[in-house]
Write a protein that holds these residues in place. Structure first.
Motif, PDB file in Angstrom:
ATOM      1  N   TRP A  74      20.970 -88.638 -66.581  1.00  0.00           N
ATOM      2  CA  TRP A  74      21.334 -89.062 -65.229  1.00  0.00           C
ATOM      3  C   TRP A  74      22.052 -90.395 -65.303  1.00  0.00           C
ATOM      4  CZ3 TRP A  74      20.583 -86.709 -60.474  1.00  0.00           C
ATOM      5  CH2 TRP A  74      19.933 -85.475 -60.530  1.00  0.00           C
ATOM      6  N   ARG A  89      24.217 -88.706 -60.639  1.00  0.00           N
ATOM      7  CA  ARG A  89      24.136 -87.261 -60.866  1.00  0.00           C
ATOM      8  C   ARG A  89      23.859 -86.974 -62.339  1.00  0.00           C
ATOM      9  NH1 ARG A  89      28.835 -84.995 -58.332  1.00  0.00           N
ATOM     10  NH2 ARG A  89      27.835 -83.036 -58.850  1.00  0.00           N
ATOM     11  N   GLN A 106      30.223 -83.561 -65.640  1.00  0.00           N
ATOM     12  CA  GLN A 106      29.312 -83.589 -64.501  1.00  0.00           C
ATOM     13  C   GLN A 106      28.708 -82.219 -64.242  1.00  0.00           C
ATOM     14  OE1 GLN A 106      32.322 -84.869 -61.637  1.00  0.00           O
ATOM     15  NE2 GLN A 106      31.899 -83.043 -60.431  1.00  0.00           N
ATOM     16  N   THR A 108      26.496 -79.682 -61.421  1.00  0.00           N
ATOM     17  CA  THR A 108      26.227 -79.431 -60.014  1.00  0.00           C
ATOM     18  C   THR A 108      25.311 -78.215 -59.910  1.00  0.00           C
ATOM     19  OG1 THR A 108      27.204 -79.034 -57.830  1.00  0.00           O
ATOM     20  CG2 THR A 108      28.247 -77.919 -59.682  1.00  0.00           C
ATOM     21  N   ASP A 135      16.691 -80.657 -63.569  1.00  0.00           N
ATOM     22  CA  ASP A 135      16.606 -80.457 -62.128  1.00  0.00           C
ATOM     23  C   ASP A 135      15.164 -80.132 -61.770  1.00  0.00           C
ATOM     24  OD1 ASP A 135      16.672 -78.416 -59.686  1.00  0.00           O
ATOM     25  OD2 ASP A 135      18.466 -79.667 -59.539  1.00  0.00           O
TER      26      ASP A 135
END
Length: 179
Positions: A74, A89, A106, A108, A135
């Motif tokens: 992160w 992120r 990155q 998502t 996550d």
């Protein structure tokens, strides 16, 4: 004697020595430092821009508290259109540029499979990497393979997970296609 091969080995040893010294220095330093890629309080940014050039992804996770290629970490990531702004992120570290910068992609949790054509028209390409400990909700994730970020190792706040070598290699192939 193959001088090219010998010089590559010498360069690799020198690089490894520099990285070991950098890690040792980071471990010994208790003084918090503002990451170079953190949002700047002054006008302008210390971020030198996204990485462009030949890339040799390396899978080299180490079980320690420092970020390494093959790990999802992160960090603050600058927006593509304005490096002075960004957000925190997860990113996949795919290589080291030198002792000062990690190269990363990155992540998502948004599913871009549904809008892949639209994303491609906008110049953004994604590949699935599955879910993992990076996550908390263990949502499926994708990684953007055509924007290579520079991340200051001291700006990494936590290491989320180690990506499997198989998935890392899949990502590396996609990066090669789009860069």
């Amino acid at each position: 004697m193959n001088w090219s091969s010998t010089l590559r080995r010498v360069a690799r040893v020198a690089y490894d020595v520099a990285m070991d010294a950098s890690r040792k220095s980071q471990r010994q330093s208790n003084k918090p430092q503002k990451p170079r890629n953190a949002p700047s309080t002054a006008k302008g940014s210390d971020y030198p821009g996204d990485y462009r050039g030949a890339l040799r992804p390396e899978y080299a996770p180490v079980d320690d508290d420092l970020p390494d290629p093959g790990e999802i970490v992160w960090s603050w990531v600058p927006y593509e259109e304005d490096y002075n702004q960004g957000k925190d992120r997860p990113v996949l570290v795919i290589a080291r540029e030198n002792a000062d910068w990690l190269l990363a992609l990155q992540l998502t949790s948004k599913d871009h499979d549904q809008d892949a054509a639209q994303e491609a028209r906008a110049g953004r390409f994604w590949t699935d990497i599955g879910s993992g400990d990076w996550d908390e909700q263990r949502r499926e994730s994708e990684v953007r393979v055509n924007r290579i970020l520079r991340i200051d190792p001291s700006g990494v706040r936590r290491i989320g997970a180690v990506l499997s070598r198989e998935v890392f290699n899949d990502v590396a192939r996609e990066v090669a296609k789009h860069n």
